[in-house]
Enzyme design. Structure first.
Site, PDB file in Angstrom:
ATOM      1  N   GLY A 266      30.812  38.565  43.456  1.00 39.83           N
ATOM      2  CA  GLY A 266      32.232  38.254  43.480  1.00 39.83           C
ATOM      3  C   GLY A 266      32.937  38.614  42.178  1.00 39.83           C
ATOM      4  O   GLY A 266      32.321  38.966  41.167  1.00 39.83           O
ATOM      5  N   HIS A 267      34.268  38.478  42.218  1.00 36.51           N
ATOM      6  CA  HIS A 267      35.066  38.903  41.060  1.00 36.51           C
ATOM      7  C   HIS A 267      34.827  38.005  39.850  1.00 36.51           C
ATOM      8  O   HIS A 267      34.588  36.818  39.956  1.00 36.51           O
ATOM      9  CB  HIS A 267      36.561  38.958  41.413  1.00 36.51           C
ATOM     10  CG  HIS A 267      37.157  37.667  41.871  1.00 36.51           C
ATOM     11  ND1 HIS A 267      38.487  37.538  42.184  1.00 36.51           N
ATOM     12  CD2 HIS A 267      36.620  36.445  42.072  1.00 36.51           C
ATOM     13  CE1 HIS A 267      38.737  36.299  42.544  1.00 36.51           C
ATOM     14  NE2 HIS A 267      37.620  35.623  42.477  1.00 36.51           N
ATOM     15  N   ASN A 268      34.883  38.649  38.680  1.00 36.79           N
ATOM     16  CA  ASN A 268      34.731  37.981  37.382  1.00 36.79           C
ATOM     17  C   ASN A 268      33.336  37.405  37.143  1.00 36.79           C
ATOM     18  O   ASN A 268      33.157  36.589  36.240  1.00 36.79           O
ATOM     19  CB  ASN A 268      35.784  36.881  37.188  1.00 36.79           C
ATOM     20  CG  ASN A 268      37.192  37.435  37.093  1.00 36.79           C
ATOM     21  OD1 ASN A 268      37.953  37.343  38.054  1.00 36.79           O
ATOM     22  ND2 ASN A 268      37.530  38.029  35.971  1.00 36.79           N
TER      23      ASN A 268
END
Length: 371
Positions: A266-268
């Site tokens: 997922g993002h970050n």
């Protein structure tokens, strides 16, 4: 078995090992009964290797296969050699003594792969679409129907497979190989000597939405994902794996990380160096995974948590909170027939109430005993 060379290309065992990268390993050939060194054409498992292939024993459970293998040479640790000596068997194979047979096997497999690619034609296919602003290094190979958008920087010895799409401003480091149909979104950065397998998507939007009742009840407003994905050197990413770009900061995949097929990052997220994840692992956004961790197949990790260094998650486990202490962690419910599983699940749902009632009963019993 994996026969790589033709019989005409067969290489003497000692010549093979002399060409293999054995840095950090100690090995020696122990020919038995004055056997001639075999000519090698490939690698095989102990159960199906042929006399012109080399095998290895890494797991003691397969020791008995040494008595039936047809391999011309076998990589063995000293303890296995000593055990064979006690059996006083006439062995059909030449022994290569190495205390890390699995690693030596890996290095030999790399040599065979490199040999297979030696005659690979390296050119830019006439049906590749490359923007004039793209910077191309030396010895770059770009296959048919690949699309390279503006301001991309491609270093020396990079291979881009057929149908791949490299978005605007992406950077690809030296020696990296993208197989067919890989997608790099704009501004993605890939380090040196990475391998990205077919169908992987790097840099897609992270899953970010804000509730927006100004549009409609239950509606959502998209949060623009303005970060990017940065992948460091020597990372391998499996087929159909996805790594989302950050919302504001960047998604970071550090050096030496190995991601299997069909993984979701997922993002970050930040994945520490030399961490490895098996197929179907999912890591939710803004999670940090430490160095040298392993996540077995289908492990699930919640978002906004941290996993420390040297943590090992068993297959199918769900990680819902921070893990600081190194070690192996398992959260599995043993499989059972469906009716039994339902009964146990119902009991587990009432576990807190049962615990409270037991505590009350214990308190009552202790009070009566004291009087």
């Amino acid at each position: 078995m994996a026969t790589i060379l033709t019989l005409e290309q067969a290489i003497d065992l000692d010549a093979l090992l002399a060409q293999v990268d054995t840095s950090g390993l100690t090995w020696k050939i122990q020919a038995t009964d004055n056997k001639a060194l075999p000519k090698i054409v490939g690698i095989g498992s102990l159960s199906d290797a042929k006399p012109n292939e080399i095998g290895f024993l890494a797991n003691p459970r397969f020791f008995d296969l040494l008595q039936i293998t047809q391999a011309g040479a076998v990589i063995l640790p000293q303890r296995a050699i000593d055990a064979l000596a006690k059996l006083a068997l006439t062995l059909p194979f030449v022994i290569v003594q190495c205390e890390d047979p699995y690693l030596l096997y890996a290095r030999i497999s790399q040599w065979f792969e490199k040999t297979m690619r030696a005659d690979e034609v390296r050119n830019i296919h006439e049906k590749a679409v490359i923007h004039p602003s793209v910077t191309l290094g030396k010895n770059v190979s770009i296959h048919a129907l690949a699309v390279i958008e503006e301001d991309v920087v491609i270093a020396d010895d990079v291979t881009i497979g057929a149908g791949s799409v490299i978005g605007k401003g992406a950077i690809i480091g030296k020696g990296t190989r993208l197989h067919a149909n890989v997608t790099l979104y704009p501004r993605t950065e890939i380090g040196q000597y990475c391998i990205i397998h077919s169908g992987a998507v790097i840099g897609a939007d992270g899953f970010g939405f804000a509730p927006d009742s100004t549009k409609d009840k239950g509606a959502w407003s998209k949060i623009a994902q303005l970060g990017k994905v940065i992948i460091e050197d020597d990372v391998e990413i499996g087929a159909n794996t996805t790594v989302d770009r950050g919302a504001l900061g960047n998604t970071l995949i550090h050096r030496g990380v190995k991601l299997d097929n069909q993984i979701m990052i997922g993002h970050n997220c930040e994945i520490g160096q030399y961490t490895a994840m098996a197929a179907c692992v999912g890591v939710a956004g803004s999670t940090k995974v430490g160095e040298r961790c392993t996540l077995a197949g289908a492990a699930m990790v919640s978002g906004h948590i941290e996993i420390g260094d040297d943590v090992h998650i068993s297959g199918g486990s769900g990680v819902m909170s921070n893990i600081e202490k190194p070690g192996r962690y398992t959260g599995l419910w043993p499989i059972a027939d469906h009716q039994t599983w339902q009964k146990n699940a119902a009991t587990l749902a009432n576990l807190y109430d049962l615990r409270r009632r037991i505590q009350q009963l214990e308190k009552l019993v202790n009070t009566k005993e004291s009087t």
